[in-house]
Motif scaffolding. Structure first.
Motif, PDB file in Angstrom:
ATOM      1  N   TYR A 196     -18.039 -10.206 -27.928  1.00 42.98           N
ATOM      2  CA  TYR A 196     -19.253  -9.383 -27.972  1.00 42.98           C
ATOM      3  C   TYR A 196     -20.233  -9.945 -29.008  1.00 42.98           C
ATOM      4  O   TYR A 196     -21.432 -10.113 -28.724  1.00 42.98           O
ATOM      5  CB  TYR A 196     -18.900  -7.937 -28.322  1.00 42.98           C
ATOM      6  CG  TYR A 196     -20.093  -7.016 -28.369  1.00 42.98           C
ATOM      7  CD1 TYR A 196     -20.504  -6.310 -27.236  1.00 42.98           C
ATOM      8  CD2 TYR A 196     -20.836  -6.860 -29.542  1.00 42.98           C
ATOM      9  CE1 TYR A 196     -21.616  -5.477 -27.268  1.00 42.98           C
ATOM     10  CE2 TYR A 196     -21.947  -6.040 -29.588  1.00 42.98           C
ATOM     11  CZ  TYR A 196     -22.332  -5.346 -28.449  1.00 42.98           C
ATOM     12  OH  TYR A 196     -23.442  -4.527 -28.495  1.00 42.98           O
ATOM     13  N   GLN A 199     -21.817 -13.238 -27.912  1.00 42.11           N
ATOM     14  CA  GLN A 199     -22.756 -13.162 -26.786  1.00 42.11           C
ATOM     15  C   GLN A 199     -24.077 -12.486 -27.158  1.00 42.11           C
ATOM     16  O   GLN A 199     -24.983 -12.439 -26.321  1.00 42.11           O
ATOM     17  CB  GLN A 199     -22.095 -12.431 -25.605  1.00 42.11           C
ATOM     18  CG  GLN A 199     -21.010 -13.253 -24.924  1.00 42.11           C
ATOM     19  CD  GLN A 199     -20.734 -12.806 -23.504  1.00 42.11           C
ATOM     20  OE1 GLN A 199     -21.238 -11.795 -23.029  1.00 42.11           O
ATOM     21  NE2 GLN A 199     -19.915 -13.569 -22.800  1.00 42.11           N
ATOM     22  N   GLU A 248      -9.443  -4.573 -18.494  1.00 39.08           N
ATOM     23  CA  GLU A 248     -10.237  -4.147 -19.651  1.00 39.08           C
ATOM     24  C   GLU A 248     -11.457  -5.047 -19.821  1.00 39.08           C
ATOM     25  O   GLU A 248     -12.569  -4.571 -20.080  1.00 39.08           O
ATOM     26  CB  GLU A 248      -9.372  -4.187 -20.910  1.00 39.08           C
ATOM     27  CG  GLU A 248     -10.097  -3.703 -22.153  1.00 39.08           C
ATOM     28  CD  GLU A 248      -9.231  -3.739 -23.406  1.00 39.08           C
ATOM     29  OE1 GLU A 248      -9.777  -3.448 -24.497  1.00 39.08           O
ATOM     30  OE2 GLU A 248      -8.036  -4.073 -23.306  1.00 39.08           O
ATOM     31  N   TYR A 249     -11.247  -6.329 -19.669  1.00 46.41           N
ATOM     32  CA  TYR A 249     -12.329  -7.314 -19.794  1.00 46.41           C
ATOM     33  C   TYR A 249     -13.419  -7.031 -18.755  1.00 46.41           C
ATOM     34  O   TYR A 249     -14.619  -7.010 -19.058  1.00 46.41           O
ATOM     35  CB  TYR A 249     -11.732  -8.700 -19.586  1.00 46.41           C
ATOM     36  CG  TYR A 249     -12.514  -9.881 -20.112  1.00 46.41           C
ATOM     37  CD1 TYR A 249     -13.877  -9.830 -20.395  1.00 46.41           C
ATOM     38  CD2 TYR A 249     -11.867 -11.100 -20.323  1.00 46.41           C
ATOM     39  CE1 TYR A 249     -14.561 -10.932 -20.873  1.00 46.41           C
ATOM     40  CE2 TYR A 249     -12.542 -12.214 -20.788  1.00 46.41           C
ATOM     41  CZ  TYR A 249     -13.889 -12.132 -21.056  1.00 46.41           C
ATOM     42  OH  TYR A 249     -14.566 -13.229 -21.529  1.00 46.41           O
ATOM     43  N   ASP A 250     -12.982  -6.801 -17.525  1.00 46.65           N
ATOM     44  CA  ASP A 250     -13.917  -6.586 -16.421  1.00 46.65           C
ATOM     45  C   ASP A 250     -14.782  -5.351 -16.654  1.00 46.65           C
ATOM     46  O   ASP A 250     -15.957  -5.319 -16.253  1.00 46.65           O
ATOM     47  CB  ASP A 250     -13.129  -6.451 -15.121  1.00 46.65           C
ATOM     48  CG  ASP A 250     -13.982  -6.685 -13.890  1.00 46.65           C
ATOM     49  OD1 ASP A 250     -14.854  -7.572 -13.920  1.00 46.65           O
ATOM     50  OD2 ASP A 250     -13.785  -5.970 -12.896  1.00 46.65           O
ATOM     51  N   GLU A 251     -14.215  -4.337 -17.296  1.00 45.51           N
ATOM     52  CA  GLU A 251     -14.939  -3.088 -17.534  1.00 45.51           C
ATOM     53  C   GLU A 251     -15.972  -3.187 -18.653  1.00 45.51           C
ATOM     54  O   GLU A 251     -16.855  -2.337 -18.764  1.00 45.51           O
ATOM     55  CB  GLU A 251     -13.942  -1.978 -17.868  1.00 45.51           C
ATOM     56  CG  GLU A 251     -13.047  -1.582 -16.692  1.00 45.51           C
ATOM     57  CD  GLU A 251     -11.917  -0.661 -17.109  1.00 45.51           C
ATOM     58  OE1 GLU A 251     -11.845  -0.335 -18.322  1.00 45.51           O
ATOM     59  OE2 GLU A 251     -11.118  -0.267 -16.238  1.00 45.51           O
ATOM     60  N   LYS A 252     -15.858  -4.208 -19.502  1.00 46.32           N
ATOM     61  CA  LYS A 252     -16.731  -4.305 -20.665  1.00 46.32           C
ATOM     62  C   LYS A 252     -18.128  -4.813 -20.341  1.00 46.32           C
ATOM     63  O   LYS A 252     -19.043  -4.688 -21.148  1.00 46.32           O
ATOM     64  CB  LYS A 252     -16.074  -5.191 -21.744  1.00 46.32           C
ATOM     65  CG  LYS A 252     -14.874  -4.521 -22.402  1.00 46.32           C
ATOM     66  CD  LYS A 252     -14.300  -5.374 -23.511  1.00 46.32           C
ATOM     67  CE  LYS A 252     -13.133  -4.662 -24.184  1.00 46.32           C
ATOM     68  NZ  LYS A 252     -13.570  -3.429 -24.904  1.00 46.32           N
ATOM     69  N   GLY A 253     -18.282  -5.431 -19.179  1.00 49.30           N
ATOM     70  CA  GLY A 253     -19.616  -5.862 -18.772  1.00 49.30           C
ATOM     71  C   GLY A 253     -20.139  -7.089 -19.487  1.00 49.30           C
ATOM     72  O   GLY A 253     -21.358  -7.311 -19.552  1.00 49.30           O
ATOM     73  N   PHE A 254     -19.253  -7.924 -20.017  1.00 50.82           N
ATOM     74  CA  PHE A 254     -19.691  -9.163 -20.656  1.00 50.82           C
ATOM     75  C   PHE A 254     -20.252 -10.127 -19.617  1.00 50.82           C
ATOM     76  O   PHE A 254     -19.879 -10.088 -18.437  1.00 50.82           O
ATOM     77  CB  PHE A 254     -18.513  -9.853 -21.361  1.00 50.82           C
ATOM     78  CG  PHE A 254     -18.006  -9.140 -22.581  1.00 50.82           C
ATOM     79  CD1 PHE A 254     -18.883  -8.642 -23.528  1.00 50.82           C
ATOM     80  CD2 PHE A 254     -16.650  -8.985 -22.791  1.00 50.82           C
ATOM     81  CE1 PHE A 254     -18.420  -8.001 -24.657  1.00 50.82           C
ATOM     82  CE2 PHE A 254     -16.168  -8.353 -23.924  1.00 50.82           C
ATOM     83  CZ  PHE A 254     -17.057  -7.856 -24.856  1.00 50.82           C
ATOM     84  N   GLU A 255     -21.103 -11.023 -20.081  1.00 52.13           N
ATOM     85  CA  GLU A 255     -21.568 -12.099 -19.219  1.00 52.13           C
ATOM     86  C   GLU A 255     -20.436 -13.091 -18.979  1.00 52.13           C
ATOM     87  O   GLU A 255     -19.645 -13.387 -19.876  1.00 52.13           O
ATOM     88  CB  GLU A 255     -22.746 -12.833 -19.854  1.00 52.13           C
ATOM     89  CG  GLU A 255     -24.023 -12.025 -19.942  1.00 52.13           C
ATOM     90  CD  GLU A 255     -25.189 -12.884 -20.398  1.00 52.13           C
ATOM     91  OE1 GLU A 255     -25.692 -13.692 -19.584  1.00 52.13           O
ATOM     92  OE2 GLU A 255     -25.597 -12.745 -21.559  1.00 52.13           O
ATOM     93  N   ASN A 256     -20.362 -13.595 -17.771  1.00 55.14           N
ATOM     94  CA  ASN A 256     -19.413 -14.654 -17.411  1.00 55.14           C
ATOM     95  C   ASN A 256     -17.991 -14.401 -17.923  1.00 55.14           C
ATOM     96  O   ASN A 256     -17.431 -15.227 -18.648  1.00 55.14           O
ATOM     97  CB  ASN A 256     -19.915 -16.006 -17.940  1.00 55.14           C
ATOM     98  CG  ASN A 256     -21.326 -16.321 -17.492  1.00 55.14           C
ATOM     99  OD1 ASN A 256     -21.623 -16.285 -16.309  1.00 55.14           O
ATOM    100  ND2 ASN A 256     -22.201 -16.606 -18.443  1.00 55.14           N
ATOM    101  N   PRO A 257     -17.400 -13.255 -17.571  1.00 54.03           N
ATOM    102  CA  PRO A 257     -16.046 -12.982 -18.059  1.00 54.03           C
ATOM    103  C   PRO A 257     -15.076 -14.064 -17.601  1.00 54.03           C
ATOM    104  O   PRO A 257     -15.043 -14.432 -16.417  1.00 54.03           O
ATOM    105  CB  PRO A 257     -15.713 -11.625 -17.437  1.00 54.03           C
ATOM    106  CG  PRO A 257     -16.620 -11.499 -16.259  1.00 54.03           C
ATOM    107  CD  PRO A 257     -17.876 -12.217 -16.635  1.00 54.03           C
TER     108      PRO A 257
END
Length: 344
Positions: A196, A199, A248-257
């Motif tokens: 986080y 980014q 969990e990663y997918d739910e966080k909404g980061f760019e280019n997970p």
């Protein structure tokens, strides 16, 4: 208690003048970085294989190893993008032991960081010039990154550094992908916090300047297992672990997970010969679960010419690790081809 100032280090600008990057090599570097970014973003369906010695201890043997990788790359180019590990700093839990070529360009001689910083730039430059690969290195010391920032194609932040503020802030300004490992205890929360931070943009002091960064959209996760309070290994490459972390990663909404699986360290309990099995198991999980195929972008593997490791000494074996044990070349080659066959 005091500091003894031995020698003033050359500036990054001066070192770049002494060892410049040829224009054609600079173009190749950018092309390779774009390829790595395409894999991490899902635009390229290949997997990354960030592979090489635990610690780059000798320029000739490291470049010999990477030249072998270059030949294999031609055979698997449609399935795998190889990124050679050229790790020039070695983190030490207690501060004891060999700390890498930057500190000690000759492991049999006394530390000499003045010569070491030149030696590691020369080695990274040789890799790029001779093989067309851009190498990966660990950002153990953020202040040293400018010595190599025009040569590297990938950077990792280790488990001991991932909570450090300066690492996170500097990561936000890099022009290349950066992988954040989970903490030494296996905590993925600090890894996600680091992603986080990397980014997003920040204002801070770097290289004696106040700087502003825009954030690095290709900051991503590296899973390397952990160790509990009793010293027991906690792997995080099994299906259930991967599914939980990926969800969990997918739910966080980061760019280019993206997730890279470190097949050694606490995932293998430092049993280097388990790395092919671990990678194969993860590939099976990816084939079974679409979310894992979407999120997992590759592997990090410790490999060298000769398997195992050795102590530093005059009768050292060429191409054998002097830090953690590594997979040998024969098994490495077999592993790469098998992963290419497994990829769907």
């Amino acid at each position: 208690m005091s500091f003894t100032f031995k020698k003033e280090m050359p500036s990054a600008e001066h070192l770049k003048e002494l060892l410049p990057v040829p224009s054609n090599s600079a173009e190749i570097r950018i092309k390779r970085i774009r390829e790595i970014e395409a894999v991490l973003s899902g635009k390229d369906n290949r997997i990354l294989l960030i592979i090489g010695p635990c610690s780059a201890d000798n320029e000739d043997s490291v470049c010999d190893y990477i030249s072998r990788l270059a030949s294999v790359q031609n055979e698997v180019n449609d399935k795998i993008l190889l990124v050679p590990r050229v790790y020039t700093n070695k983190p030490r839990t207690t501060g004891e032991g060999y700390k890498g070529m930057m500190h000690q360009p000759d492991p049999n001689e006394a530390p000499n960081a003045f010569e070491g910083i030149k030696a590691i730039r020369q080695m990274h430059l040789r890799v790029l010039r001779e093989t067309g690969f851009v190498s990966a290195d660990e950002m153990l010391y953020p202040g040293n990154h400018p010595y190599l920032d025009d040569l590297l194609g990938y950077v990792a932040v280790g488990a001991r550094s991932v909570e450090n503020q300066q690492h996170r802030l500097v990561a936000s300004g890099l022009d290349m992908p950066i992988g954040m490992k989970n903490g030494t205890g296996g905590d993925t929360g600090v890894m996600f916090n680091a992603i986080y931070a990397a980014q997003h943009g920040h204002d801070f002091i770097y290289q004696n300047h106040e700087v502003t960064t825009n954030g690095n959209p290709y900051a991503h996760a590296i899973l390397r297992g952990g160790i509990d309070e009793r010293g027991r290994n906690i792997p995080n490459y099994h299906y259930e672990d991967l599914l939980r972390i990926a969800s969990e990663y997918d739910e966080k909404g980061f760019e280019n997970p993206a997730v890279i699986i470190d097949t050694n360290h606490n995932n293998s309990a430092k049993q280097f010969n388990q790395q092919p099995r671990i990678a194969s198991e993860v590939m099976h999980s990816m084939a079974y679960e679409p979310l894992l195929r979407k999120m997992i972008k590759g592997f990090m593997v410790e490999s060298y010419i000769e398997e195992g490791n050795q102590k530093i000494g005059e009768n050292s074996i060429y191409g054998k690790s002097i830090t953690d044990p590594c997979l040998g070349w024969k098994d490495t080659e077999m592993m790469i081809y098998k992963l290419a066959d497994q990829l769907i």
